[in-house]
Design an enzyme around this catalytic site. Structure first.
Site, PDB file in Angstrom:
ATOM      1  N   GLY A 206      11.494  -1.636  42.515  1.00  0.00           N
ATOM      2  CA  GLY A 206      10.613  -1.504  41.366  1.00  0.00           C
ATOM      3  C   GLY A 206      10.379  -2.840  40.696  1.00  0.00           C
ATOM      4  O   GLY A 206      11.059  -3.813  41.016  1.00  0.00           O
ATOM      5  N   THR A 210      12.799  -2.805  34.962  1.00  0.00           N
ATOM      6  CA  THR A 210      12.662  -1.360  34.863  1.00  0.00           C
ATOM      7  C   THR A 210      14.012  -0.654  34.867  1.00  0.00           C
ATOM      8  O   THR A 210      14.064   0.561  34.803  1.00  0.00           O
ATOM      9  CB  THR A 210      11.822  -0.805  36.014  1.00  0.00           C
ATOM     10  OG1 THR A 210      12.263  -1.390  37.233  1.00  0.00           O
ATOM     11  CG2 THR A 210      10.355  -1.121  35.809  1.00  0.00           C
ATOM     12  N   LYS A 212      16.834  -1.380  37.180  1.00  0.00           N
ATOM     13  CA  LYS A 212      17.536  -1.223  38.455  1.00  0.00           C
ATOM     14  C   LYS A 212      19.004  -1.630  38.331  1.00  0.00           C
ATOM     15  O   LYS A 212      19.900  -0.875  38.716  1.00  0.00           O
ATOM     16  CB  LYS A 212      16.851  -2.063  39.543  1.00  0.00           C
ATOM     17  CG  LYS A 212      15.423  -1.630  39.809  1.00  0.00           C
ATOM     18  CD  LYS A 212      14.782  -2.452  40.901  1.00  0.00           C
ATOM     19  CE  LYS A 212      14.595  -3.899  40.527  1.00  0.00           C
ATOM     20  NZ  LYS A 212      13.695  -4.107  39.389  1.00  0.00           N
ATOM     21  N   HIS A 428     -17.222 -11.458  16.912  1.00  0.00           N
ATOM     22  CA  HIS A 428     -16.776 -11.294  18.305  1.00  0.00           C
ATOM     23  C   HIS A 428     -15.889 -10.053  18.448  1.00  0.00           C
ATOM     24  O   HIS A 428     -16.136  -9.193  19.296  1.00  0.00           O
ATOM     25  CB  HIS A 428     -16.022 -12.568  18.735  1.00  0.00           C
ATOM     26  CG  HIS A 428     -15.466 -12.545  20.113  1.00  0.00           C
ATOM     27  ND1 HIS A 428     -16.001 -13.291  21.154  1.00  0.00           N
ATOM     28  CD2 HIS A 428     -14.425 -11.866  20.660  1.00  0.00           C
ATOM     29  CE1 HIS A 428     -15.300 -13.079  22.249  1.00  0.00           C
ATOM     30  NE2 HIS A 428     -14.330 -12.205  21.975  1.00  0.00           N
ATOM     31  N   GLU A 429     -14.889  -9.958  17.574  1.00  0.00           N
ATOM     32  CA  GLU A 429     -13.952  -8.825  17.692  1.00  0.00           C
ATOM     33  C   GLU A 429     -14.647  -7.497  17.391  1.00  0.00           C
ATOM     34  O   GLU A 429     -14.418  -6.494  18.067  1.00  0.00           O
ATOM     35  CB  GLU A 429     -12.740  -9.017  16.775  1.00  0.00           C
ATOM     36  CG  GLU A 429     -11.837 -10.183  17.147  1.00  0.00           C
ATOM     37  CD  GLU A 429     -11.390 -10.176  18.611  1.00  0.00           C
ATOM     38  OE1 GLU A 429     -11.276  -9.077  19.206  1.00  0.00           O
ATOM     39  OE2 GLU A 429     -11.163 -11.263  19.159  1.00  0.00           O
ATOM     40  N   HIS A 432     -16.472  -6.274  20.402  1.00  0.00           N
ATOM     41  CA  HIS A 432     -15.633  -5.504  21.346  1.00  0.00           C
ATOM     42  C   HIS A 432     -15.473  -4.069  20.851  1.00  0.00           C
ATOM     43  O   HIS A 432     -15.679  -3.107  21.601  1.00  0.00           O
ATOM     44  CB  HIS A 432     -14.227  -6.112  21.431  1.00  0.00           C
ATOM     45  CG  HIS A 432     -14.137  -7.390  22.198  1.00  0.00           C
ATOM     46  ND1 HIS A 432     -14.625  -7.522  23.473  1.00  0.00           N
ATOM     47  CD2 HIS A 432     -13.579  -8.584  21.883  1.00  0.00           C
ATOM     48  CE1 HIS A 432     -14.382  -8.757  23.912  1.00  0.00           C
ATOM     49  NE2 HIS A 432     -13.752  -9.428  22.954  1.00  0.00           N
ATOM     50  N   ASP A 505     -11.713 -12.861  27.980  1.00  0.00           N
ATOM     51  CA  ASP A 505     -12.496 -11.656  28.293  1.00  0.00           C
ATOM     52  C   ASP A 505     -13.122 -11.779  29.683  1.00  0.00           C
ATOM     53  O   ASP A 505     -13.107 -10.832  30.469  1.00  0.00           O
ATOM     54  CB  ASP A 505     -13.632 -11.479  27.273  1.00  0.00           C
ATOM     55  CG  ASP A 505     -13.099 -11.367  25.852  1.00  0.00           C
ATOM     56  OD1 ASP A 505     -11.948 -10.937  25.694  1.00  0.00           O
ATOM     57  OD2 ASP A 505     -13.848 -11.709  24.922  1.00  0.00           O
TER      58      ASP A 505
HETATM   59  P1  ADP Z   1      15.929  -4.869  36.582  1.00  0.00           P
HETATM   60  O1  ADP Z   1      15.155  -3.688  37.048  1.00  0.00           O
HETATM   61  O2  ADP Z   1      15.069  -6.108  36.620  1.00  0.00           O
HETATM   62  O3  ADP Z   1      17.251  -5.026  37.213  1.00  0.00           O
HETATM   63  P2  ADP Z   1      17.542  -4.433  34.265  1.00  0.00           P
HETATM   64  O4  ADP Z   1      18.265  -3.245  34.734  1.00  0.00           O
HETATM   65  O5  ADP Z   1      18.270  -5.710  34.301  1.00  0.00           O
HETATM   66  O6  ADP Z   1      16.161  -4.603  35.028  1.00  0.00           O
HETATM   67  O7  ADP Z   1      17.018  -4.138  32.798  1.00  0.00           O
HETATM   68  C1  ADP Z   1      17.039  -5.101  31.780  1.00  0.00           C
HETATM   69  C2  ADP Z   1      17.278  -4.458  30.440  1.00  0.00           C
HETATM   70  O8  ADP Z   1      16.157  -3.666  30.048  1.00  0.00           O
HETATM   71  C3  ADP Z   1      18.445  -3.514  30.417  1.00  0.00           C
HETATM   72  O9  ADP Z   1      19.627  -4.186  30.141  1.00  0.00           O
HETATM   73  C4  ADP Z   1      18.075  -2.530  29.321  1.00  0.00           C
HETATM   74  O10 ADP Z   1      18.425  -3.043  28.059  1.00  0.00           O
HETATM   75  C5  ADP Z   1      16.578  -2.487  29.395  1.00  0.00           C
HETATM   76  N1  ADP Z   1      16.115  -1.331  30.179  1.00  0.00           N
HETATM   77  C6  ADP Z   1      15.391  -1.398  31.323  1.00  0.00           C
HETATM   78  N2  ADP Z   1      15.105  -0.163  31.779  1.00  0.00           N
HETATM   79  C7  ADP Z   1      15.671   0.701  30.916  1.00  0.00           C
HETATM   80  C8  ADP Z   1      15.747   2.131  30.851  1.00  0.00           C
HETATM   81  N3  ADP Z   1      15.161   2.905  31.775  1.00  0.00           N
HETATM   82  N4  ADP Z   1      16.405   2.682  29.820  1.00  0.00           N
HETATM   83  C9  ADP Z   1      16.998   1.910  28.880  1.00  0.00           C
HETATM   84  N5  ADP Z   1      16.974   0.575  28.897  1.00  0.00           N
HETATM   85  C10 ADP Z   1      16.324  -0.038  29.882  1.00  0.00           C
HETATM   86 ZN    ZN Z   2     -12.927 -11.317  23.161  1.00  0.00          ZN
END
Ligand code: ADP
Ligand code: ZN
Ligand code: MG
Length: 606
Positions: A206, A210, A212, A428-429, A432, A505
């Site tokens: 992933g 996220t 992992k 401009h804003e 949009h 933009d």
């Molecule tokens: P990677 O996927 O890059 O290994 P990490 O597991 O190191 O990411 O996530 C970094 C930080 O982001 C974690 O220490 C946590 O604080 C936060 N985090 C990321 N995903 C979650 C999640 N699903 N729930 C809670 N905290 C999260």
């Molecule tokens: Zn703009």
């Protein structure tokens, strides 16, 4: 031959102590011993002593003359320099002095032997062994050459990571899949009874941030079995063969501790496809990978060793690593959806003091595409802002502001922007926002601001989707491009001149138009032909063209047509709503930041 770690330091200290003692002895004790038994006199004194018959024995050396006096203690040797004096021998003879015998001089021969031979040799042996120890340790091996290449794998037990599945929000599917593995390690008999085999290797893939690594730590916390954790980069060493030795050692330790979990983070550091390198690739990495492959084949599935690995570049991994029997289970850890984002915000909000007005659902809505790490950061930025303002709790405003900080950087409070530019930015804003509001497939306007930010933005219009958007229709894509055109279109209509303010933009609009043509099959000309492939889906969408240069030129024409059409449409929308454009721009200029509701109120007012 293995030495326990903690003994190392005291030993180094004791070596240092011995060296210090030797130095001290040399500096103070030995010289004073010497000076008690040796005295220097000048040649004249020596001669007069000879003439007076006060000398008992003389030894003539190449560069000094040593003698013992009759009238003084026999322990003291006197010394004088050698002068080219041919009559000396006659004089000594006359004075009846013995001068053939070698006089024992300086300190004892045993002591001098020890000082000149034994001590230096011991010193060199010590320095040598100290250096080799340092080196082998640098290469990963504690102790001596025989245990060369031990892995640094740390053993985690439940208390160490302190994480559990409740710390991971939103990744329900991933958690479920991992729970099955934890369950297997606890009740393997249940699985064996049915004949089910648990996968040997589980790959978490992933985008960055996220969760992992966090998931793996949570597994460690939940499984209550030994948990070995090592990062892929720790295998890659300067010397060929070291990485392989580490893999071997890691698996040896793991099998001794089974049932257990081995976690290899950032596995792409060693698992890269072997034919992707230039010039025969990287020997060390290949050997490490080969060792890993053979170790994974080497143990039985019922050994209860599960290997977890994480990567955000699964497409670079060697095919051999992904075949059944190795990392055959793949758990995607994707960017969180709306509910996931809200859950992640809630997990991190537990550790801070939130005010009653905070609406995490609304925050989750304004952060599509944010990773768990981004969301954790948003909460923390909000907390920092609350402290900066001297508040006891975090308010909704604090978190909203920190979302903008993460998107666009901090406010530049002291930036001086000339009034005539500020006026253009306001038009401009509103351009949009008006274009977005007048189209049926655009997301509602959430906020408009002309406060400059550290990212270089001079203002922006924030749109927020109400629900979760999974698919993008062609109409939505076109409306997005038209909205991007709205800023420039407003400048053209009102000022009959254009500024550099639309550069971002233009970039974003072109990106969408290009994807429509090359990847989404949304153009007449190319129908459903794939023109581009995305190289790395998890790390930015960099794509490479798959087409001849003729087709590439046609693609550009197609993209240009889309953009021109959208630009004209934006000009047309704003031309039809010129009054509202003026009114809203004036309001924005005055307020600097307005909400979506304020905007809609003026727009719909008759
Ligand atoms: P990677 O996927 O890059 O290994 P990490 O597991 O190191 O990411 O996530 C970094 C930080 O982001 C974690 O220490 C946590 O604080 C936060 N985090 C990321 N995903 C979650 C999640 N699903 N729930 C809670 N905290 C999260
Ligand atoms: Zn703009
Ligand atoms: Mg990680």
């Amino acid at each position: 031959m293995k030495e326990p770690e903690p003994e190392k330091k005291p030993r180094i200290y004791s070596y240092l102590l011995i060296a210090l003692l030797v130095v001290l002895l040399n500096a103070f004790i030995f010289p004073s011993l010497n000076s008690r038994s040796e005295k220097e006199v000048d040649y004249g004194t020596f001669l007069s002593l000879v003439d007076k018959g006060k000398i008992e024995e003389v030894e003539i050396q190449d560069n000094y003359i040593a003698f013992i006096r009759k009238d003084k203690s026999k322990d003291t040797t006197y010394k004088t320099g050698v002068v080219d004096d041919p009559k000396l021998v006659d004089r000594l003879h006359e004075a009846n002095v013995k001068f053939t015998k070698v006089i024992p001089k300086e300190n004892s021969p045993i002591m001098s032997f020890i000082l000149t031979w034994v001590v230096p040799i011991l010193l060199f042996i010590w320095i040598g062994s100290f250096l080799t120890k340092r080196m082998t340790r640098g290469m990963g091996g504690p102790g001596n050459a025989l245990s060369f290449g031990k892995s640094n794998a740390k053993i985690y037990v439940e208390a160490v990571t302190g994480k559990s599945f409740t710390d991971v929000a939103g990744q329900e599917e991933a958690k479920e899949a991992l729970l099955e593995i934890v369950d297997y390690l606890h009740n393997s008999d249940k699985y064996k009874a049915v004949g089910a085999k648990i996968p040997k290797g589980v790959l978490l893939v992933g985008p960055p941030g996220t969760g992992k690594t966090l998931l793996a730590k949570a597994v460690a916390g939940e499984s209550k079995v030994p948990f070995f954790s090592i990062s892929g980069s720790e295998f890659v060493e300067m010397f060929v063969g070291m990485g392989a030795a580490r893999v071997r050692d890691l698996f040896k330790q793991a099998q001794e501790k089974a049932p257990c979990i081995v976690f290899i983070d950032e596995i792409d550091a060693i698992g890269k496809s072997r034919n992707s390198g230039v010039m025969g690739g990287n020997d060390e990495r290949e050997q490490t990978l080969n060792q890993l492959l053979s170790e994974m084949d080497g143990f039985d599935a019922d050994k209860s060793v599960v290997i977890l690995a994480a990567t955000n570049r699964p497409e670079t991994l060697d095919k051999a690593l992904l075949r059944p029997g190795r990392f055959d289970r793949r758990i995607p850890v994707e960017l969180p959806d709306l509910l996931g984002r809200e859950a992640i915000l809630a997990v991190h909000a537990k550790n801070v003091k939130l005010g009653d007005d905070v609406n995490l659902h609304a925050i989750a809505q304004t952060t599509p595409g944010a990773s768990g790490a981004d969301l954790a950061n948003i909460i923390n930025e909000g907390a920092l802002r609350a402290v900066r303002l001297g508040h006891q709790q975090i308010s909704h405003n604090d978190i909203e502001e920190s979302v903008e900080v993460v998107i666009a950087g901090y406010q530049r409070k002291n930036a001086v922007i000339p009034m005539k530019d500020k006026l253009k930015i306001a038009y401009h804003e509103i351009g949009h926002a008006l274009v977005a509001a007048k189209q049926s497939h655009s997301a509602p306007v959430h906020k408009i601001t002309i406060i400059p930010r550290t990212s270089g933005s001079l203002g922006y219009t924030m749109q927020v989707e109400q629900g979760e958007q999974v698919l993008m229709t062609k109409e939505q894509a076109l409306d997005k491009i038209t909205t991007f055109m709205g800023g420039r279109a407003a400048e053209e209509i009102i000022f009959q001149s254009v500024t550099s303010g639309a550069s971002n933009d233009i970039e974003q609009a072109t990106k969408i138009a290009r994807s429509m043509v090359t990847r989404f099959g949304m153009s007449q000309e190319f129908d459903m032909m794939a023109l581009e492939t995305v190289n790395n889906p998890y790390l930015g969408e960099d794509a490479s063209l798959l087409v001849s240069s003729e087709t590439a030129a046609k693609i550009d024409t197609e993209i240009l047509t889309i953009i021109k059409t959208c630009h004209q449409k934006a000009i047309q929308i704003l031309g039809e709503n010129k009054d509202k454009l003026h009114e809203l721009a004036k309001y924005l200029l005055e307020k600097e930041t307005i909400t979506g509701e304020e905007f809609m109120a003026i727009l719909t007012k008759e």
